[in-house]
Design a protein around this motif. Structure first.
Motif, PDB file in Angstrom:
ATOM      1  N   SER A  38       0.829  -1.213   0.000  1.00 44.87           N
ATOM      2  CA  SER A  38       0.000   0.000   0.000  1.00 44.87           C
ATOM      3  C   SER A  38       0.852   1.247   0.000  1.00 44.87           C
ATOM      4  CB  SER A  38      -0.906   0.040   1.217  1.00 44.87           C
ATOM      5  OG  SER A  38      -1.536  -1.167   1.389  1.00 44.87           O
ATOM      6  N   MET A  39       1.991   1.192   0.683  1.00 45.40           N
ATOM      7  CA  MET A  39       2.838   2.376   0.697  1.00 45.40           C
ATOM      8  C   MET A  39       3.396   2.652  -0.692  1.00 45.40           C
ATOM      9  SD  MET A  39       4.616   1.843   4.381  1.00 45.40           S
ATOM     10  CE  MET A  39       5.641   3.271   4.437  1.00 45.40           C
ATOM     11  N   LEU A  40       3.638   1.594  -1.459  1.00 48.95           N
ATOM     12  CA  LEU A  40       4.170   1.778  -2.808  1.00 48.95           C
ATOM     13  C   LEU A  40       3.071   2.023  -3.835  1.00 48.95           C
ATOM     14  CD1 LEU A  40       6.917  -0.986  -2.887  1.00 48.95           C
ATOM     15  CD2 LEU A  40       7.223   1.465  -2.548  1.00 48.95           C
ATOM     16  N   LEU A  41       1.950   1.315  -3.664  1.00 52.05           N
ATOM     17  CA  LEU A  41       0.947   1.307  -4.736  1.00 52.05           C
ATOM     18  C   LEU A  41      -0.356   2.012  -4.359  1.00 52.05           C
ATOM     19  CD1 LEU A  41       1.459  -2.431  -5.734  1.00 52.05           C
ATOM     20  CD2 LEU A  41       2.612  -0.444  -6.681  1.00 52.05           C
ATOM     21  N   LEU A  77      -7.421   4.077   6.010  1.00 45.66           N
ATOM     22  CA  LEU A  77      -6.065   3.640   6.370  1.00 45.66           C
ATOM     23  C   LEU A  77      -5.195   3.490   5.122  1.00 45.66           C
ATOM     24  CD1 LEU A  77      -4.262   2.735   8.707  1.00 45.66           C
ATOM     25  CD2 LEU A  77      -5.003   0.403   8.265  1.00 45.66           C
ATOM     26  N   TYR A  78      -5.774   2.877   4.076  1.00 44.52           N
ATOM     27  CA  TYR A  78      -4.994   2.692   2.851  1.00 44.52           C
ATOM     28  C   TYR A  78      -4.671   4.029   2.195  1.00 44.52           C
ATOM     29  CZ  TYR A  78      -5.541  -2.343   2.970  1.00 44.52           C
ATOM     30  OH  TYR A  78      -5.475  -3.658   3.317  1.00 44.52           O
ATOM     31  N   SER A  79      -5.609   4.988   2.290  1.00 45.45           N
ATOM     32  CA  SER A  79      -5.340   6.320   1.733  1.00 45.45           C
ATOM     33  C   SER A  79      -4.155   6.950   2.439  1.00 45.45           C
ATOM     34  CB  SER A  79      -6.555   7.219   1.905  1.00 45.45           C
ATOM     35  OG  SER A  79      -7.585   6.826   1.048  1.00 45.45           O
ATOM     36  N   LEU A  80      -4.144   6.817   3.762  1.00 44.65           N
ATOM     37  CA  LEU A  80      -3.041   7.402   4.537  1.00 44.65           C
ATOM     38  C   LEU A  80      -1.721   6.721   4.182  1.00 44.65           C
ATOM     39  CD1 LEU A  80      -4.658   7.822   8.061  1.00 44.65           C
ATOM     40  CD2 LEU A  80      -4.098   9.605   6.413  1.00 44.65           C
ATOM     41  N   LEU A  81      -1.767   5.371   4.112  1.00 42.79           N
ATOM     42  CA  LEU A  81      -0.541   4.634   3.789  1.00 42.79           C
ATOM     43  C   LEU A  81      -0.047   4.992   2.398  1.00 42.79           C
ATOM     44  CD1 LEU A  81      -1.410   1.060   5.135  1.00 42.79           C
ATOM     45  CD2 LEU A  81       0.243   2.654   6.085  1.00 42.79           C
ATOM     46  N   VAL A 121       4.247   5.357  -4.896  1.00 46.89           N
ATOM     47  CA  VAL A 121       5.169   5.560  -6.015  1.00 46.89           C
ATOM     48  C   VAL A 121       4.446   5.396  -7.354  1.00 46.89           C
ATOM     49  CG1 VAL A 121       7.282   4.710  -7.068  1.00 46.89           C
ATOM     50  CG2 VAL A 121       7.048   4.725  -4.591  1.00 46.89           C
ATOM     51  N   LEU A 122       3.414   4.556  -7.346  1.00 50.12           N
ATOM     52  CA  LEU A 122       2.686   4.304  -8.598  1.00 50.12           C
ATOM     53  C   LEU A 122       1.474   5.234  -8.669  1.00 50.12           C
ATOM     54  CD1 LEU A 122       2.619   2.299 -11.050  1.00 50.12           C
ATOM     55  CD2 LEU A 122       0.850   1.105  -9.797  1.00 50.12           C
ATOM     56  N   ARG A 123       1.450   6.096  -9.655  1.00 50.43           N
ATOM     57  CA  ARG A 123       0.354   7.046  -9.804  1.00 50.43           C
ATOM     58  C   ARG A 123      -0.131   7.075 -11.237  1.00 50.43           C
ATOM     59  NH1 ARG A 123       0.107  10.886  -5.602  1.00 50.43           N
ATOM     60  NH2 ARG A 123       1.637  10.240  -4.076  1.00 50.43           N
ATOM     61  N   ILE A 124      -1.408   7.413 -11.398  1.00 50.74           N
ATOM     62  CA  ILE A 124      -1.916   7.660 -12.744  1.00 50.74           C
ATOM     63  C   ILE A 124      -1.699   9.140 -13.021  1.00 50.74           C
ATOM     64  CG2 ILE A 124      -3.951   7.639 -14.214  1.00 50.74           C
ATOM     65  CD1 ILE A 124      -5.038   5.384 -12.485  1.00 50.74           C
TER      66      ILE A 124
END
Lengths: 189, 338
Positions: free
Chosen positions: B126-129, B244-248, B253-256
Motif C-alpha cells: 500500500s505504501m508503494l501502490l 487507512l490505505y489512503s493514509l498509507l 510511487v505508482l500514480r496515474i
C-alpha cells in the motif's frame, strides 16, 4: 403504507438486528470458547473475527456469535457442547493469527496443561448410573479417559480437576436433559 | 480501422480494467469456494459419503473433481488455503489486513509481533501502490462496482439518484472513532463495519453455516447508501480501511498521470471514475485507488501509470482539445498584434 411508517419500521428492524437480544441480558447462554483461548476479556480484545478457526474445524463444532452475547463478542467463535463438542484436534490454534487461540500441539501433556475451556459437572439426580442403571457413556466418550473422568461402581462418573472441558461427555450423554454439563471457565471465574 | 488503431487496442493499458475485474472476480470466487471446500473437508473427515443427502453428494463430487488433481488427503491438505482478505493462511504463511492489525492493537493495547508481521506485505504494497487493495482485491469493491452499474441502469431508466458531495476526510474520522471505540470496549469493533471483512465472514456464514448474520444487514445498508446518498459513497466517505490505505498511500510511487499533449478534454475519464475524482484536471490525490478505469476509458491514451512520488500540478486543457487551440490562437493573435 406511508413512506414515514415504512422508514420507521425499516429503522426498527435494522436496529433490532444490530442490537443485543434479550437473551444476552438474561445471561442464559452457556457457551465454550475454542480450546487454547485466552481469558474472556483478552480473547475478545485479540480475536479479529477472521473466522478461520471455524473454517478448519473438522467437527464443525465452532459457531459464531451474532448479537446474542452482546456487541463486544459479535462474530467471535464459540462452542455449544451439547450441539457439537470439541474433539481437541487443535487445528484452530494453528490458524489463529493473533494468538487469541494459543497454538498447542495435539498431545495429551500439553493439552492437559494448557487447554481450559471449562469443567464437566455431573448432576447425580439425573445421571442414570447414580440412579442404579449402569451407563458409562460419558466415560467412554472422554478423550482423556481415566485422567479427566473416572468411574466408580455401576459406572458412576467422577470428574477430576484435569478435565479440559471439551464437552464430548455432554454431547454423548443419553439422558434428557443431559446429566453431565461443562461449566465454562469464564462462568466459574 | 487502421493498423495503428488495431495495435493500440491490443495495448495492455486498454485491458487494465478488465485485468482488474479478473482479479476482483477471482478473489470473490475464491471466497465463495473456500466455505464449500470447508464443507467438503468436513464430509471427508467424517468418512460419511454414504450418509449424505443427494445434494450434499453432488457438492462432494464437484469438490472432489476440483481438488482431486491436487490432493489425496483433502481433510488435511486443503487447510493450506484458509481465511478471507481480512486474514488468510496461504501455504503456511499468514497475511492480514493492516486494519485488522491496527484494530487488534487498539483493542488489546498490546503488540503481538507474529500478528503484526502478517500485515507487512500489504503494508509495503500500500505504501508503494496506494489503495491498490481497494481497487484490485477488495471483495466489497466487486459488489459495490456491480451495485454502481445497477445505479447507472437506474439512472438511464430515468430514476433520479442523488450523488451528494460529502466531506472527504469523514472516513478518517470513522477510522479514528473505530479505533478509539475498540480501545474503550476492548473489542475489535472495526471488524463489524469494514465491508470486505463482513463479506468474507458472511459468505462463510451463509454457505457453510446455513445463514447470513447481522453483518449482512449492515452491508445491504451500505449498498443503499451508495444509491441514496452518494455514488460509491461508502468507499469514498466512510470506509475505515479505505481511510487507512489512503493514509498509507499518501506517498505512493505508482500514480496515474495525464499526458497533457495527448489529452483532448473529452471528460470520459471523469465519467469513468466512480470515486468522483478529476483525472482530466490532474486531480487524483490520496483517494485514487489506482483502479485504472480512467486509463481504459481514455480514447487517446493520455492517462498512464507513472512512477512518481507526487501528482502533477493542474496542467490546464489538453493539447488536442478546443480550449487549448483557442488559447493558442488568442496568444498568437496577441503576439501578431504586438
Amino acid at each position: 403504507m406511508q413512506r414515514r411508517t415504512f422508514l420507521i419500521r425499516l429503522a426498527a428492524g435494522v436496529a433490532a438486528s444490530q442490537l443485543p437480544s434479550a437473551q444476552a441480558a438474561r445471561g442464559g447462554l452457556r457457551y465454550l470458547r475454542p480450546p487454547g483461548a485466552q481469558d474472556e476479556s483478552a480473547f475478545v480484545a485479540n480475536c479479529i473475527r477472521c473466522g478461520k478457526c471455524g473454517e478448519v474445524c473438522p467437527n464443525r463444532s465452532i459457531q459464531f456469535f451474532g448479537n446474542e452475547n452482546g456487541f463486544a463478542s459479535r462474530d467471535t467463535p464459540y462452542i455449544i457442547p451439547r450441539e457439537q463438542a470439541c474433539i481437541l484436534c487443535m487445528k484452530c490454534g494453528e490458524v489463529c493469527p493473533t494468538g487469541a487461540l494459543a497454538r498447542i500441539p495435539r498431545e495429551a501433556a500439553p493439552i492437559l496443561a494448557k487447554v481450559d475451556m471449562g469443567k464437566a459437572q455431573v448432576n447425580e439426580d439425573l445421571c442414570l448410573s447414580y440412579q442404579g442403571k449402569t451407563c458409562g457413556v460419558c466415560y467412554r466418550a472422554c478423550p482423556l479417559q481415566d485422567v479427566a473422568i473416572r468411574v466408580q461402581r455401576l459406572e458412576q462418573p467422577v470428574v477430576s480437576d484435569a478435565c479440559v472441558g471439551c464437552g464430548l461427555c455432554e454431547r454423548s450423554c443419553i439422558q434428557l436433559p443431559q446429566a453431565i454439563r461443562v461449566i465454562p471457565r469464564h462462568v466459574t471465574v | 480501422m487502421s493498423r495503428s488503431d488495431a495495435k493500440r487496442h491490443l495495448l495492455l493499458r486498454r485491458q487494465l480494467n478488465k485485468l482488474r475485474w479478473l482479479s476482483l472476480s477471482l478473489v470473490f470466487v475464491t471466497l465463495v469456494l473456500l466455505p464449500l471446500l470447508s464443507i467438503y473437508q468436513n464430509y471427508t473427515a467424517a468418512h460419511a459419503y454414504d450418509l449424505l443427502e443427494p445434494g450434499q453428494k453432488q457438492l462432494y463430487d464437484v469438490m472432489e473433481w476440483l481438488t482431486g488433481a491436487f490432493t489425496d488427503d483433502p481433510a488435511t491438505d486443503l487447510n493450506a488455503v484458509k481465511g478471507t482478505t481480512w486474514s488468510a493462511s496461504l501455504f503456511g504463511y499468514k497475511i492480514s489486513d493492516p486494519l485488522a492489525v491496527v484494530s487488534q492493537i487498539a483493542a488489546s493495547l498490546t503488540l503481538y509481533w507474529p500478528f503484526v508481521l502478517t500485515a507487512l506485505v500489504p503494508l509495503v504494497a500500500s505504501m508503494l501502490l496506494g489503495r491498490i487493495y481497494c481497487g484490485w482485491i477488495c471483495p466489497a469493491t466487486f459488489l459495490y462496482e456491480l451495485n454502481d452499474n445497477l445505479g447507472s441502469w437506474l439512472r438511464r431508466a430515468g430514476i433520479q439518484l442523488p450523488d451528494r458531495v460529502l466531506w472527504r476526510p469523514l472516513k478518517y474520522l470513522v477510522l479514528a472513532t473505530g479505533l478509539v471505540l475498540a480501545a474503550i470496549t476492548g473489542s475489535v469493533v472495526t471488524a463489524a463495519i469494514y465491508p470486505p471483512a463482513i463479506i468474507g465472514r458472511e459468505l462463510y456464514y451463509g454457505i457453510a453455516l446455513g445463514g447470513f448474520g447481522a453483518g449482512a444487514v449492515f452491508f445491504l445498508l451500505t449498498l443503499l447508501f451508495d444509491h441514496l446518498v452518494a455514488r460509491r459513497g461508502f468507499c469514498r466517505y466512510l470506509c475505515p480501511g479505505g481511510a487507512l490505505y489512503s493514509l498509507l498511500g499518501r506517498f505512493r510511487v505508482l500514480r496515474i498521470q495525464r499526458d497533457v499533449a495527448n489529452c483532448n478534454d473529452c471528460t470520459k475519464c471523469n465519467a469513468a471514475c466512480q470515486f468522483g475524482l478529476d483525472p482530466m484536471g490532474d486531480g487524483f490525490g490520496q483517494e485514487c485507488n489506482n483502479c485504472s478505469a480512467c486509463i481504459s476509458a481514455c480514447p487517446t491514451d493520455a492517462l498512464l501509470f507513472k512512477l512518481r512520488i507526487n501528482d502533477l500540478p493542474a496542467q490546464g486543457p489538453g493539447h488536442l482539445g478546443h480550449a487549448y487551440r483557442k488559447q493558442r490562437h488568442v496568444s498568437r493573435d496577441e503576439n501578431q498584434a504586438a
